[in-house]
Structure formats: structure tokens, C-alpha cells
Write a protein that holds these residues in place. Structure first.
Motif, PDB file in Angstrom:
ATOM      1  N   LEU A 122      -8.391  -0.415   1.080  1.00 29.41           N
ATOM      2  CA  LEU A 122      -8.724  -1.821   0.872  1.00 29.41           C
ATOM      3  C   LEU A 122      -7.999  -2.357  -0.355  1.00 29.41           C
ATOM      4  CD1 LEU A 122     -10.365  -4.377   1.470  1.00 29.41           C
ATOM      5  CD2 LEU A 122     -12.239  -3.388   0.112  1.00 29.41           C
ATOM      6  N   GLY A 123      -8.028  -1.595  -1.448  1.00 31.69           N
ATOM      7  CA  GLY A 123      -7.346  -2.031  -2.662  1.00 31.69           C
ATOM      8  C   GLY A 123      -5.841  -2.139  -2.467  1.00 31.69           C
ATOM      9  N   ALA A 124      -5.249  -1.174  -1.731  1.00 32.83           N
ATOM     10  CA  ALA A 124      -3.810  -1.220  -1.480  1.00 32.83           C
ATOM     11  C   ALA A 124      -3.431  -2.467  -0.691  1.00 32.83           C
ATOM     12  CB  ALA A 124      -3.377   0.040  -0.731  1.00 32.83           C
ATOM     13  N   ALA A 125      -4.250  -2.808   0.318  1.00 30.96           N
ATOM     14  CA  ALA A 125      -3.973  -4.003   1.118  1.00 30.96           C
ATOM     15  C   ALA A 125      -4.061  -5.266   0.265  1.00 30.96           C
ATOM     16  CB  ALA A 125      -4.959  -4.082   2.285  1.00 30.96           C
ATOM     17  N   LEU A 126      -5.038  -5.324  -0.621  1.00 31.18           N
ATOM     18  CA  LEU A 126      -5.182  -6.499  -1.490  1.00 31.18           C
ATOM     19  C   LEU A 126      -4.015  -6.616  -2.458  1.00 31.18           C
ATOM     20  CD1 LEU A 126      -9.013  -6.323  -2.325  1.00 31.18           C
ATOM     21  CD2 LEU A 126      -7.860  -8.002  -0.866  1.00 31.18           C
ATOM     22  N   LEU A 127      -3.610  -5.491  -3.060  1.00 30.52           N
ATOM     23  CA  LEU A 127      -2.522  -5.516  -4.030  1.00 30.52           C
ATOM     24  C   LEU A 127      -1.193  -5.903  -3.372  1.00 30.52           C
ATOM     25  CD1 LEU A 127      -3.354  -2.350  -6.157  1.00 30.52           C
ATOM     26  CD2 LEU A 127      -3.544  -4.731  -6.877  1.00 30.52           C
ATOM     27  N   GLU A 128      -1.016  -5.484  -2.119  1.00 27.44           N
ATOM     28  CA  GLU A 128       0.231  -5.787  -1.418  1.00 27.44           C
ATOM     29  C   GLU A 128       0.350  -7.272  -1.102  1.00 27.44           C
ATOM     30  OE1 GLU A 128       2.838  -3.908   2.256  1.00 27.44           O
ATOM     31  OE2 GLU A 128       0.664  -3.684   2.235  1.00 27.44           O
ATOM     32  N   ARG A 129      -0.799  -7.936  -0.881  1.00 26.66           N
ATOM     33  CA  ARG A 129      -0.772  -9.344  -0.463  1.00 26.66           C
ATOM     34  C   ARG A 129      -1.041 -10.314  -1.607  1.00 26.66           C
ATOM     35  NH1 ARG A 129      -2.252  -6.130   3.513  1.00 26.66           N
ATOM     36  NH2 ARG A 129      -1.666  -6.584   5.669  1.00 26.66           N
ATOM     37  N   PHE A 130      -1.811  -9.874  -2.614  1.00 25.41           N
ATOM     38  CA  PHE A 130      -2.207 -10.793  -3.679  1.00 25.41           C
ATOM     39  C   PHE A 130      -1.958 -10.125  -5.032  1.00 25.41           C
ATOM     40  CE2 PHE A 130      -5.213 -11.256  -0.090  1.00 25.41           C
ATOM     41  CZ  PHE A 130      -4.823 -12.518   0.357  1.00 25.41           C
ATOM     42  N   SER A 131      -0.902 -10.529  -5.717  1.00 26.70           N
ATOM     43  CA  SER A 131      -0.573  -9.906  -6.996  1.00 26.70           C
ATOM     44  C   SER A 131      -1.605 -10.219  -8.072  1.00 26.70           C
ATOM     45  CB  SER A 131       0.813 -10.366  -7.468  1.00 26.70           C
ATOM     46  OG  SER A 131       0.835 -11.783  -7.652  1.00 26.70           O
ATOM     47  N   TRP A 132      -2.369 -11.322  -7.879  1.00 32.59           N
ATOM     48  CA  TRP A 132      -3.370 -11.672  -8.884  1.00 32.59           C
ATOM     49  C   TRP A 132      -4.511 -10.643  -8.957  1.00 32.59           C
ATOM     50  CZ3 TRP A 132      -8.053 -12.049  -6.560  1.00 32.59           C
ATOM     51  CH2 TRP A 132      -8.091 -12.452  -5.219  1.00 32.59           C
ATOM     52  N   VAL A 133      -4.599  -9.773  -7.939  1.00 28.82           N
ATOM     53  CA  VAL A 133      -5.638  -8.744  -7.963  1.00 28.82           C
ATOM     54  C   VAL A 133      -5.425  -7.804  -9.155  1.00 28.82           C
ATOM     55  CG1 VAL A 133      -6.657  -6.797  -6.692  1.00 28.82           C
ATOM     56  CG2 VAL A 133      -6.020  -8.887  -5.488  1.00 28.82           C
ATOM     57  N   PHE A 134      -4.169  -7.683  -9.633  1.00 28.06           N
ATOM     58  CA  PHE A 134      -3.916  -6.872 -10.824  1.00 28.06           C
ATOM     59  C   PHE A 134      -4.712  -7.410 -12.017  1.00 28.06           C
ATOM     60  CE2 PHE A 134       0.008  -5.699  -8.489  1.00 28.06           C
ATOM     61  CZ  PHE A 134      -0.079  -4.323  -8.602  1.00 28.06           C
ATOM     62  N   TYR A 135      -4.802  -8.739 -12.132  1.00 30.47           N
ATOM     63  CA  TYR A 135      -5.611  -9.322 -13.209  1.00 30.47           C
ATOM     64  C   TYR A 135      -7.069  -8.873 -13.075  1.00 30.47           C
ATOM     65  CZ  TYR A 135      -1.899 -12.669 -14.499  1.00 30.47           C
ATOM     66  OH  TYR A 135      -0.739 -13.247 -14.936  1.00 30.47           O
ATOM     67  N   VAL A 136      -7.601  -8.931 -11.840  1.00 34.68           N
ATOM     68  CA  VAL A 136      -8.995  -8.571 -11.591  1.00 34.68           C
ATOM     69  C   VAL A 136      -9.248  -7.114 -11.973  1.00 34.68           C
ATOM     70  CG1 VAL A 136     -10.809  -8.369  -9.849  1.00 34.68           C
ATOM     71  CG2 VAL A 136      -9.198 -10.284  -9.759  1.00 34.68           C
ATOM     72  N   PHE A 137      -8.375  -6.219 -11.505  1.00 36.06           N
ATOM     73  CA  PHE A 137      -8.530  -4.800 -11.818  1.00 36.06           C
ATOM     74  C   PHE A 137      -8.421  -4.559 -13.326  1.00 36.06           C
ATOM     75  CE2 PHE A 137      -7.309  -2.609  -7.534  1.00 36.06           C
ATOM     76  CZ  PHE A 137      -8.415  -3.197  -6.962  1.00 36.06           C
ATOM     77  N   GLY A 138      -7.476  -5.239 -13.963  1.00 37.17           N
ATOM     78  CA  GLY A 138      -7.288  -5.057 -15.394  1.00 37.17           C
ATOM     79  C   GLY A 138      -8.502  -5.468 -16.200  1.00 37.17           C
ATOM     80  N   PHE A 139      -9.030  -6.659 -15.923  1.00 37.54           N
ATOM     81  CA  PHE A 139     -10.214  -7.122 -16.650  1.00 37.54           C
ATOM     82  C   PHE A 139     -11.447  -6.274 -16.310  1.00 37.54           C
ATOM     83  CE2 PHE A 139      -7.762 -11.160 -17.037  1.00 37.54           C
ATOM     84  CZ  PHE A 139      -7.809 -11.253 -18.426  1.00 37.54           C
TER      85      PHE A 139
END
Length: 413
Positions: free
Chosen positions: A136-153
């Protein structure tokens, strides 16, 4: 066998194009190791010896290292470094899982011969849940780069949470809800998960503790999955590093249950690692930025941290954390108290029909451990948690021994 995507890079989404055959062989290897663990170690209830735990802990770590070497030899460039960085991080975070296992086992007073079965269930449940979250996380990261912000925070928040005194309230909540809403018998019935009571089928505490451990593992996955995605976005590397970090966790539990009490600075080390990876994720998110309200939707020219640097920083943090913990007088005191508490519990759980020499040996160890705690400085003894409960348990153990063996009771710290 393993080839990198032509578009992949260290700063993009480097997915290794692993063939379905390699995926199948890898998953078969993981499944075979779990089945071997069950049929040759867990199916027959027993308390593993120190030698058995040490041997199999070393064996599973060795298998994980050999797999890492294979990724270096046959994988794409940098794949091995990503695997080892992910494996070390996940292994360190899995040690925190062991703390929770200890809390849950103590809360439910799980007999030590049955703990292996509970632990293996927790590991399997955690592995299945984490693999699902990984894809699920891989699919989100591949389509939405802003998910990196979410994971980071999320990782930065988790790092701060680890530094607060109440770091396990969500596990306590799970235990309270499970005890309240799930129909369970008051006593264990061997290794049975269900038993009949008053004409009705009800769960035994063994089943309940498995549910609690499984639920808390899902909560831990919400921390560990973003952490490893901060080191690599290669799904194959994430899955294998996570799986091999969990394999052997059962043996590690029995090997270091006393040592864990001495790792008093572990939470600080884990917080530093998660904060570092969280910052790395946010830097990567800025580098790949397309959010319109940040730099007008254009990438931000920031430094990016390489996987090799990440591996070195994570290893250094863990080394410093372990050395500082093991050389601390406070850590030594906590280990002595933990040992005393466990021996007192084991003695009270000992069957009245146990052989006299077995009872005497355990009681001698209990008395020796008690004297070590009594010999501690008062400042260190004040650090004992649940001191009144420990005194009561020791008093009961001494009274029981006096009744069974005619021996006098010794002092209580």
C-alpha cells in the motif's frame, strides 16, 4: 535475476524489477523458515534454554546477512546497502516490540512454556500485516510524492513520542479493550485457544493474548514501515529486510529478556534514528516537491542524504546507545531488579508437585538475586517500579517455600 529499472535512481523511486520466480522463491524461503520454527521448536511447549536461544538467534541473523550478501552480488547497484540499512533499522525497532511482548506476557501471566506459541503467532501476524502495508505504501509513494512529507512528519512525531514518559499507552488501551469486550475464561487450559465453560465455547487467555499482540504489532507497523521507506523505496528490499528482521525475534525474546531491561537508553537511540530518517524523508520530499504552496510547486534545491551515509549514522547511533546502556549503573540495577522479579514469578508459578531439588535450586537463585537488589544503593532501589507489588510477590514466595520446604524467609528489599 534482479535488474534495476532504467528510470530508477538513488533520488527517485528505485524499484528493482525482480522476476516473479525470485519473488516466489523468497516468499517460499520465509514461509519455510516459519514452518520449521513451528514444527521443530514451538509445537511442543517448553522454555528454550539460553544455548538454544543463542544458537537460533545467531542462525537467523546469519541467514539475514547471507541474504544481504546475495543482494550485493546479484542485485542492482546500491541494493545491498539499502537492504542492510533497512534490516538494521527494522531489527532495532523490532527490539522495541520485544519490550511490548514482555509487558503483554506479564499482564496476562502467560506461562513461559506457552510463550513461544504466542510469540510466533505475533510474528506471523505482524509479517502479513506489514507486507500488506508495504505494498500500500509503495503504491502511494509511486503516485503521490507528497506522501514523503506525511511519512517524514509521522516519524518525527514518533521520535518525540518515544522521549515522553508514557510510550506504551496505546498497547495498554488495546489490552483494556480486549479484556472488556472479548469473552474469555479466567484460567489457561493448556495450549488450547478455545474451551467450553458453563456449556459455552469461550476463548482462553492464550487466544486473547495472541489478539492483543497482533493488534499492537499493527500499531508498530505504522512506525516501522515509514522508517524503512525513508531508506529505500524498492518494494523487494523493504519486504525482505522487514521479514528477516522479524524472523528469529522469538528466540531473541528468550535470549535477551534480562538484557532488555539494561538497554535504558534504547528509546533515545530509536528516537534519534527515527528523527534522522524523518528528516531524510522530508529533504527527499522537498527535492521531489510538486505541491503548489511550497516553492510554487517546483523542486527545492536541498541536500539529500545517501543510503550509505544513513547506514553509517544508524549503526553509530545503535553502538553508542548499547555501550552507554550496558555501562550504566542504572542499567545494571534495572537488570538485577528484572531478574529478581522474574525469578519470584517463576517460583510462584512452580507446581507444588515439582521435584524438591528443582524447587530448591530456583529458590536459591531467588535468594541470591534478592541479596543483589538489597545491596544496591538506596538511590538505585528507589528506581524500582511497582515496588509494593514486588515486595508482596517475594513475601508470598518466601512463605510458600517455608510451607513446602520448611526454610526460613529472608528479607524483602
Amino acid at each position: 535475476m534482479m535488474t534495476a529499472s532504467s528510470a530508477g535512481s538513488a533520488t527517485g523511486l528505485p524499484y528493482a524489477h525482480v522476476s516473479p520466480g525470485i519473488w516466489a522463491l523468497t516468499l517460499a524461503l520465509i514461509g519455510a523458515l516459519l514452518l520449521f520454527d513451528y514444527f521443530f521448536h514451538v509445537r511442543k511447549a517448553h522454555v528454550p534454554s539460553l544455548r538454544e536461544s543463542a544458537t537460533w538467534t545467531a542462525a537467523y541473523i546469519g541467514i539475514a546477512l547471507l541474504f544481504g550478501v546475495a543482494t550485493v552480488v546479484w542485485g542492482r547497484p546500491g541494493m545491498g546497502t539499502e537492504y542492510f540499512a533497512g534490516y538494521i533499522t527494522e531489527k532495532a525497532l523490532s527490539v522495541d516490540n520485544v519490550f511490548v511482548f514482555l509487558v503483554v506476557m506479564t499482564s496476562f501471566r502467560v506461562p513461559r512454556p506457552y510463550q513461544q506459541k504466542v510469540l510466533l503467532f505475533g510474528i506471523v501476524f505482524s509479517l502479513v500485516a506489514r507486507i500488506g502495508l508495504i505494498f500500500l505504501g509503495a503504491a502511494l509513494l509511486e503516485r503521490f510524492s507528497w506522501v514523503f512529507y506525511v511519512f517524514g512528519f509521522l516519524l518525527l512525531m514518533t521520535a518525540g513520542h518515544l522521549l515522553t514518559p508514557q510510550t506504551k499507552e496505546h498497547e495498554n488501551l488495546v489490552m483494556r479493550l480486549a479484556k472488556r469486550w472479548l469473552p474469555t475464561t479466567e484460567h489457561y487450559d493448556g495450549q488450547r485457544l478455545f474451551t467450553r465453560e458453563n456449556g459455552q465455547w469461550r476463548m482462553t487467555p492464550l487466544m486473547l493474548v495472541m489478539i492483543v499482540i497482533g493488534a499492537t504489532d499493527v500499531l508498530f507497523a505504522l512506525d516501522s514501515i515509514p522508517a524503512i521507506f525513508g531508506l529505500t523505496q524498492d518494494t523487494y528490499v523493504v519486504v525482505t529486510a522487514t521479514a528477516f528482521s522479524l524472523l528469529g525475534l522469538r528466540q531473541l525474546y528468550f535470549l535477551v529478556d534480562h538484557l532488555l531491561e539494561r538497554l535504558i537508553y534504547l528509546s533515545y537511540g530509536l528516537a534519534a534514528i527515527l528523527a534522522f530518517i524523518g528528516a531524510k524523508l522530508i529533504l527527499h520530499a522537498l527535492h521531489e516537491n510538486n505541491l503548489p504552496f511550497i516553492n510554487d510547486g517546483a523542486p527545492v534545491n536541498v541536500i539529500e542524504i545517501s543510503t550509505g551515509t544513513s547506514l553509517a549514522v544508524i549503526a553509530a547511533i545503535l553502538v553508542v546507545t548499547v555501550i552507554a546502556s550496558l555501562t550504566s549503573e542504572k542499567g545494571k540495577a534495572k537488570a538485577a531488579v528484572a531478574n529478581l522479579r522474574q525469578l519470584a514469578t517463576e517460583y510462584m508459578d512452580l507446581d507444588d508437585a515439582a521435584f524438591a531439588h528443582e524447587r530448591e535450586q530456583l529458590y536459591a537463585r531467588l535468594v541470591a538475586a534478592e541479596q543483589r537488589v538489597i545491596g544496591l544503593d538506596e538511590a538505585l532501589r528507589k528506581l524500582i517500579q511497582d515496588r509494593a507489588d514486588l515486595k508482596a510477590t517475594l513475601a508470598s514466595a518466601h512463605a510458600r517455600h517455608a510451607q513446602l520446604a520448611g526454610a526460613g524467609a529472608s528479607g524483602v528489599p
